[in-house]
Enzyme design. Structure first.
Site, PDB file in Angstrom:
ATOM      1  N   ASP A  14       0.816  -1.225   0.000  1.00  7.88           N
ATOM      2  CA  ASP A  14       0.000   0.000   0.000  1.00  7.88           C
ATOM      3  C   ASP A  14       0.846   1.269   0.000  1.00  7.88           C
ATOM      4  OD1 ASP A  14      -2.434  -1.622   0.380  1.00  7.88           O
ATOM      5  OD2 ASP A  14      -1.683  -1.902   2.414  1.00  7.88           O
ATOM      6  N   ASN A  39      -5.007 -10.126  -4.955  1.00  5.44           N
ATOM      7  CA  ASN A  39      -4.923  -9.570  -3.601  1.00  5.44           C
ATOM      8  C   ASN A  39      -4.284  -8.185  -3.626  1.00  5.44           C
ATOM      9  OD1 ASN A  39      -2.493 -10.772  -4.407  1.00  5.44           O
ATOM     10  ND2 ASN A  39      -1.888 -11.343  -2.341  1.00  5.44           N
ATOM     11  N   HIS A  42      -4.012  -1.649  -6.777  1.00  5.37           N
ATOM     12  CA  HIS A  42      -3.231  -0.489  -7.206  1.00  5.37           C
ATOM     13  C   HIS A  42      -4.174   0.622  -7.647  1.00  5.37           C
ATOM     14  CE1 HIS A  42       0.578  -3.114  -8.003  1.00  5.37           C
ATOM     15  NE2 HIS A  42       0.173  -3.119  -6.752  1.00  5.37           N
ATOM     16  N   THR A 301      -8.240  -3.346  -1.992  1.00  5.81           N
ATOM     17  CA  THR A 301      -8.764  -4.667  -2.331  1.00  5.81           C
ATOM     18  C   THR A 301      -9.844  -5.109  -1.358  1.00  5.81           C
ATOM     19  OG1 THR A 301      -6.720  -5.362  -3.397  1.00  5.81           O
ATOM     20  CG2 THR A 301      -8.151  -7.112  -2.599  1.00  5.81           C
ATOM     21  N   GLY A 303     -10.942  -3.169   1.550  1.00  5.64           N
ATOM     22  CA  GLY A 303     -11.639  -2.106   2.262  1.00  5.64           C
ATOM     23  C   GLY A 303     -11.301  -2.061   3.738  1.00  5.64           C
TER      24      GLY A 303
END
Length: 430
Positions: A14, A39, A42, A301, A303
């Site tokens: 992230d 998973n 981006h 991905t 949340g």
């Protein structure tokens, strides 16, 4: 002569890789994903419009850039086809520019069922996976029993292998996890539907890359997750199931390491982590909440809310070494705007008072306390700055101190989510 650049995360994922890949692909002929699966998340923001990609390389929003998915990626056909449809609905041509290695391991419904059953069984001790079948698919690959994309185009062979796999995995699902079995015929029928849609996009990705290299084209390799989630070098067992470090570029694409010219490490100006696992600089106070709110720290991905903490030079030094980083990109500097004081972790102290470097497994982090340096913060906004001189003096001092602590140059600074909100001090393709 073309240049070959790797872009990867140096923390726990992230870090903002998608934006930087999108920015730099203005100069690239091709972008390659070489590990991970859907998973990854981006996020790209172009002229205020947000796009989240999970499998398709971030170069897809650049006209004319070829997008390749290498053999190191575990591929969920249903997820890929949904992503293609969403992009095409926005007017982005995908199928003619996307090429997929037939050697990619497939993620099918039984992988997802196993992943979710395991996390459920672990309870409070869960790893924190996305529940999308990534780990079980890599397990099948390493056990040499997995189905690959190329198998989709040989129905009888595929059906025979699928039958054997379901005998094995359904036994585990039913008798160990007490979960329902996965239906053979339904899985086979779905897979054959995927085959028809995926076949036009199949290609020998390694051969494509070497053809581009021989013609002097610039190539970018897009990493997913972060270096501290690497299956070998991360905070094991709280890691992903692939090699997220620079070494994975070669094994996941067929492009030898000596052909790489530059490795760009992406790092936030603070630190975040999703899911379980050690995090020495994690904050549980108002500053942590401030970083989470200002940084919009929710997983692209899943949340899930990300855990937030101060910048950690210790883990970054380790990431720089194991990736042979050429230069860094510092992202989300603007999130620190408005803080009176900023802290940087320069080491870890154990119970004996010794200051240590980064451990290689999760248990070794137990009892370690971060050793901090404090610097004055800045009240001025850094959002949208395009030159170093536009930044407040204290922000520039912070950047300089980061470089000193980790021993690597900061070549790019991101000052906002849009591709134009960036300071480029040294271009990786230059």
């Amino acid at each position: 002569m073309g240049k070959n650049v790797v872009v990867l995360g140096t923390q726990w994922g992230d870090e903002g890789k998608g934006k930087i890949v999108d920015l730099l692909t203005e100069q690239a002929a091709a972008v390659v994903r070489y590990q991970g699966g859907h998973n990854a998340g981006h996020t790209l923001v172009i002229d205020g419009e947000k796009t989240v990609l999970h499998l398709i390389p971030s170069g897809i929003l650049r006209e004319g850039v070829q997008c390749l998915i290498g053999n190191g990626v575990v591929l969920a056909p249903d997820a890929l086809l949904r992503e293609i449809t969403k992009l095409e609905e926005k007017g982005v041509p995908v199928r003619e520019r996307l090429r997929i290695s037939p050697s990619c391991p497939l993620i099918l419904s039984y992988h997802v069922a196993l992943d979710q059953a395991r996390e459920k069984a672990r309870g409070e001790a869960k790893i924190g996976t996305t529940g999308r079948g990534i780990g079980p698919a890599y397990e099948d690959k390493v056990a040499r029993r997995g189905l690959r994309v190329g198998d989709l185009f040989h129905r009888e062979r595929f059906a025979a292998k699928l039958g054997e796999l379901l005998d094995y995995h359904n036994f585990v699902l039913q008798h160990y996890y007490k979960e329902p079995a996965i239906d053979f015929q339904k899985t086979l029928d779905e897979a054959m539907e995927y085959a028809e849609l995926l076949k036009p996009m199949m290609a020998d990705v390694a051969a494509t890359l070497h053809d581009l290299r021989k013609h002097g084209k610039d190539i970018m390799f897009e990493g997913a997750q972060g270096s501290l989630l690497d299956i070998d070098h991360g905070t094991y067992p709280y890691v992903t199931s692939s090699n997220t470090t620079a070494g994975g570029t070669a094994t996941g694409s067929g492009f030898g390491p000596l052909y790489l010219d530059y490795v760009l490490g992406i790092t936030k100006a603070y630190t975040t982590r999703v899911g379980s696992g050690p995090f020495p600089t994690e904050l549980f106070d108002d500053v942590g909440a401030y970083l989470a709110k200002r940084g919009h720290e929710f997983g692209a991905t899943t949340g899930r809310a990300r855990r937030c903490g101060w910048f950690d030079a210790v883990i970054l030094r380790r990431a720089i070494e194991i990736n042979s980083i050429s230069g860094l990109c510092l992202t989300k500097l603007d999130v620190l705007d408005g803080l009176d004081v900023v802290r940087l972790c320069v080491g870890y102290r154990n119970a004996d008072g010794d200051v240590l470097e980064a451990p290689t497994d999760a248990d070794s982090y137990i009892g370690l306390q971060p050793v901090y340096e404090e610097m004055p913060g800045w009240s001025e906004s850094t959002v949208g700055a395009k030159t170093l001189e536009e930044l407040p003096a204290n922000a520039r001092a912070y950047i300089k101190r980061v470089e000193e602590l980790v021993g690597a140059p900061i070549d790019i600074i991101s000052t906002g989510p849009d591709r134009n909100e960036t300071i480029i001090l040294r271009h990786p393709f230059a």
